[in-house]
Design a protein around this motif. Structure first.
Motif, PDB file in Angstrom:
ATOM      1  N   ILE A 193      -3.671  11.140  10.431  1.00 40.36           N
ATOM      2  CA  ILE A 193      -3.704   9.702  10.102  1.00 40.36           C
ATOM      3  C   ILE A 193      -2.775   9.462   8.935  1.00 40.36           C
ATOM      4  CG2 ILE A 193      -5.150   7.815   9.213  1.00 40.36           C
ATOM      5  CD1 ILE A 193      -7.496   9.207  10.633  1.00 40.36           C
ATOM      6  N   GLU A 224      -7.275  11.072  -5.406  1.00 42.74           N
ATOM      7  CA  GLU A 224      -6.741  11.762  -4.216  1.00 42.74           C
ATOM      8  C   GLU A 224      -5.379  12.325  -4.580  1.00 42.74           C
ATOM      9  OE1 GLU A 224      -7.810  12.270  -1.105  1.00 42.74           O
ATOM     10  OE2 GLU A 224      -9.356  10.748  -0.727  1.00 42.74           O
ATOM     11  N   ALA A 244      -2.078   7.401   6.314  1.00 44.14           N
ATOM     12  CA  ALA A 244      -2.666   6.284   5.561  1.00 44.14           C
ATOM     13  C   ALA A 244      -1.596   5.553   4.762  1.00 44.14           C
ATOM     14  CB  ALA A 244      -3.765   6.798   4.639  1.00 44.14           C
ATOM     15  N   ILE A 292      -8.375  14.050  10.658  1.00 46.21           N
ATOM     16  CA  ILE A 292      -9.764  13.964  11.130  1.00 46.21           C
ATOM     17  C   ILE A 292      -9.830  14.637  12.498  1.00 46.21           C
ATOM     18  CG2 ILE A 292     -11.698  12.446  11.729  1.00 46.21           C
ATOM     19  CD1 ILE A 292     -10.595  10.325   9.919  1.00 46.21           C
ATOM     20  N   PHE A 298      -4.083  12.000   6.224  1.00 42.03           N
ATOM     21  CA  PHE A 298      -5.423  12.577   6.351  1.00 42.03           C
ATOM     22  C   PHE A 298      -5.508  13.228   7.728  1.00 42.03           C
ATOM     23  CE2 PHE A 298      -6.449   8.930   3.471  1.00 42.03           C
ATOM     24  CZ  PHE A 298      -7.018   9.642   2.431  1.00 42.03           C
ATOM     25  N   LYS A 328      -4.684  -6.036   5.821  1.00 42.82           N
ATOM     26  CA  LYS A 328      -5.896  -5.892   6.636  1.00 42.82           C
ATOM     27  C   LYS A 328      -6.656  -4.634   6.237  1.00 42.82           C
ATOM     28  CE  LYS A 328      -3.711  -7.876  10.671  1.00 42.82           C
ATOM     29  NZ  LYS A 328      -2.845  -7.468  11.765  1.00 42.82           N
ATOM     30  N   SER A 329      -7.886  -4.569   6.656  1.00 41.11           N
ATOM     31  CA  SER A 329      -8.697  -3.382   6.433  1.00 41.11           C
ATOM     32  C   SER A 329      -8.012  -2.190   7.110  1.00 41.11           C
ATOM     33  CB  SER A 329     -10.064  -3.650   7.057  1.00 41.11           C
ATOM     34  OG  SER A 329     -10.917  -2.620   6.749  1.00 41.11           O
ATOM     35  N   GLY A 330      -7.958  -1.060   6.424  1.00 39.82           N
ATOM     36  CA  GLY A 330      -7.346   0.146   6.983  1.00 39.82           C
ATOM     37  C   GLY A 330      -5.855   0.243   6.743  1.00 39.82           C
ATOM     38  N   SER A 331      -5.278  -0.722   5.988  1.00 42.58           N
ATOM     39  CA  SER A 331      -3.819  -0.689   5.798  1.00 42.58           C
ATOM     40  C   SER A 331      -3.386   0.262   4.668  1.00 42.58           C
ATOM     41  CB  SER A 331      -3.273  -2.112   5.564  1.00 42.58           C
ATOM     42  OG  SER A 331      -3.904  -2.703   4.455  1.00 42.58           O
ATOM     43  N   GLY A 332      -4.346   0.868   3.964  1.00 43.60           N
ATOM     44  CA  GLY A 332      -3.979   1.895   2.978  1.00 43.60           C
ATOM     45  C   GLY A 332      -4.117   1.477   1.524  1.00 43.60           C
ATOM     46  N   LYS A 333      -4.716   0.321   1.260  1.00 38.40           N
ATOM     47  CA  LYS A 333      -4.780  -0.204  -0.117  1.00 38.40           C
ATOM     48  C   LYS A 333      -5.641   0.683  -1.024  1.00 38.40           C
ATOM     49  CE  LYS A 333      -6.635  -4.091   1.354  1.00 38.40           C
ATOM     50  NZ  LYS A 333      -6.893  -3.756   2.774  1.00 38.40           N
ATOM     51  N   THR A 334      -6.832   1.024  -0.552  1.00 36.38           N
ATOM     52  CA  THR A 334      -7.724   1.865  -1.370  1.00 36.38           C
ATOM     53  C   THR A 334      -7.096   3.241  -1.587  1.00 36.38           C
ATOM     54  OG1 THR A 334      -9.712   0.727  -0.646  1.00 36.38           O
ATOM     55  CG2 THR A 334     -10.015   2.976  -1.418  1.00 36.38           C
ATOM     56  N   THR A 335      -6.492   3.771  -0.549  1.00 38.10           N
ATOM     57  CA  THR A 335      -5.847   5.085  -0.683  1.00 38.10           C
ATOM     58  C   THR A 335      -4.789   5.036  -1.780  1.00 38.10           C
ATOM     59  OG1 THR A 335      -6.238   5.498   1.658  1.00 38.10           O
ATOM     60  CG2 THR A 335      -4.560   6.870   0.596  1.00 38.10           C
TER      61      THR A 335
HETATM   62  N1  ADP Z   1     -10.994  10.457   3.049  1.00 37.37           N
HETATM   63  C1  ADP Z   1     -10.432  10.067   4.175  1.00 37.37           C
HETATM   64  N2  ADP Z   1     -10.374  10.900   5.242  1.00 37.37           N
HETATM   65  C2  ADP Z   1      -9.784  10.515   6.389  1.00 37.37           C
HETATM   66  N3  ADP Z   1      -9.179   9.326   6.579  1.00 37.37           N
HETATM   67  C3  ADP Z   1      -9.214   8.454   5.567  1.00 37.37           C
HETATM   68  C4  ADP Z   1      -9.836   8.758   4.323  1.00 37.37           C
HETATM   69  N4  ADP Z   1      -9.667   7.704   3.486  1.00 37.37           N
HETATM   70  C5  ADP Z   1      -8.998   6.768   4.188  1.00 37.37           C
HETATM   71  N5  ADP Z   1      -8.729   7.221   5.429  1.00 37.37           N
HETATM   72  C6  ADP Z   1      -7.988   6.486   6.478  1.00 37.37           C
HETATM   73  O1  ADP Z   1      -6.789   5.988   5.892  1.00 37.37           O
HETATM   74  C7  ADP Z   1      -6.479   4.679   6.371  1.00 37.37           C
HETATM   75  C8  ADP Z   1      -6.348   3.732   5.193  1.00 37.37           C
HETATM   76  O2  ADP Z   1      -7.639   3.551   4.606  1.00 37.37           O
HETATM   77  P1  ADP Z   1      -7.889   2.709   3.279  1.00 37.37           P
HETATM   78  O3  ADP Z   1      -6.921   3.159   2.260  1.00 37.37           O
HETATM   79  O4  ADP Z   1      -9.336   2.830   2.955  1.00 37.37           O
HETATM   80  O5  ADP Z   1      -7.532   1.226   3.758  1.00 37.37           O
HETATM   81  P2  ADP Z   1      -7.875  -0.192   3.109  1.00 37.37           P
HETATM   82  O6  ADP Z   1      -8.377   0.033   1.717  1.00 37.37           O
HETATM   83  O7  ADP Z   1      -6.599  -0.977   3.176  1.00 37.37           O
HETATM   84  O8  ADP Z   1      -8.938  -0.801   3.984  1.00 37.37           O
HETATM   85  C9  ADP Z   1      -7.584   4.326   7.353  1.00 37.37           C
HETATM   86  O9  ADP Z   1      -7.123   4.611   8.651  1.00 37.37           O
HETATM   87  C10 ADP Z   1      -8.719   5.241   6.956  1.00 37.37           C
HETATM   88  O10 ADP Z   1      -9.546   5.519   8.045  1.00 37.37           O
END
Ligand code: ADP
Ligand code: MG
Length: 250
Positions: free
Chosen positions: A20, A57, A22, A15, A13, A41-48
């Protein structure tokens, strides 16, 4: 039925001109009909990762495919479904109508009613089938969201911390429901959580994420239902915690 095969997957990503990463170089094969939990942990890329699997995405590099057990047919991405942390129900539809929504185009309404009734029953929602989302509890709303996904009958179910907003008792009930559904239907389930107990309670394999990378695949060779206080359970949990927190819990 289908599994998920992820090869050399990367997602970057941007910003404000800042890069970043992800996800970097993710390789993960999830066999058809298995229950895998992703923890980190939060921010480790699971949702992505879940968003990439279901096509919300686009990847920067790499490949995702849905290999069926029989290699002659390939699962279409539209048979992949995602359940989020919030139920995301339609407030103007009842519990029953929300669950039936994915089958809106199905002409055989009798079959739709049968399917919806089956899941209303399985998820203990029959009594509330005519209630609107504003009239039910958070746990019921999340069960409705799960029922809606099951009515759609996907090959692969993705779940992004679906029980994270629930109280401990409701959460326990839904964990047990999920295990039952998995044992009955043997769907491929990819379940994200940041709760290590939940990851070990549910997954046949726990995949540990750290800063956009997979650090470990931990098989959980325990039958269902699992006892979180048993020695074997605690051993797996300790190993995962040491990998995530970096401390020795023995
Ligand atoms: N749409 C987006 N634009 C910019 N950065 C993103 C976006 N979605 C996620 N990120 C970044 O990607 C990284 C992984 O996020 P995410 O997948 O949400 O982590 P998790 O689900 O493990 O908490 C984070 O640093 C987050 O800030
Ligand atoms: Mg997330």
């Amino acid at each position: 039925m289908a599994g998920v095969k992820i090869q050399k997957l990367c997602k970057t990503f941007w910003i404000n001109g800042q890069e970043i990463n992800a996800l970097s170089d993710i390789n993960l094969t999830i066999e058809d009909g298995t229950f895998v939990t992703l923890v980190g942990k939060s921010g480790s890329g699971k949702t992505t990762l879940l968003k990439l699997i279901c096509g919300l995405e686009k990847s920067t590099r790499g490949n995702i495919s849905f290999p069926p057990p029989d290699k002659s047919i390939n699962c279409q991405p539209e048979r992949v479904s995602i359940v989020f942390q919030e139920p995301r129900l339609m407030p103007w539809l009842t519990v029953e109508q929300n669950m039936a929504f994915p089958l809106i185009k199905e002409k055989n309404r009798e079959r739709v009613a049968k399917t919806v009734n089956h899941y209303l029953d399985l998820l203990s929602l029959m009594e509330f089938k005519d209630a609107y989302p504003a009239q039910i509890s958070g746990g019921m709303a999340q069960r409705t969201a799960l029922g809606r996904t099951l009515c759609y009958d996907p090959d692969v179910i993705l779940m992004d911390e679906p029980l994270g907003a629930l109280d401990a008792f409701t959460r326990k009930k839904l964990q047990a429901d999920l295990i039952n559904i998995f044992l009955l239907q043997k769907k491929t389930i990819v379940f994200v959580t940041h709760d290590v107990d939940e990851a070990v309670l549910l997954g046949q394999r726990v995949v540990i994420f750290e800063a956009g990378k997979i650090v470990e695949h931990m098989p959980v060779n325990l039958g269902y239902p699992r006892n979180p206080l048993s020695r074997n359970f605690l051993n797996v949990k300790k190993k995962i915690l040491s990998l995530i927190v970096g401390e020795n819990f023995n």
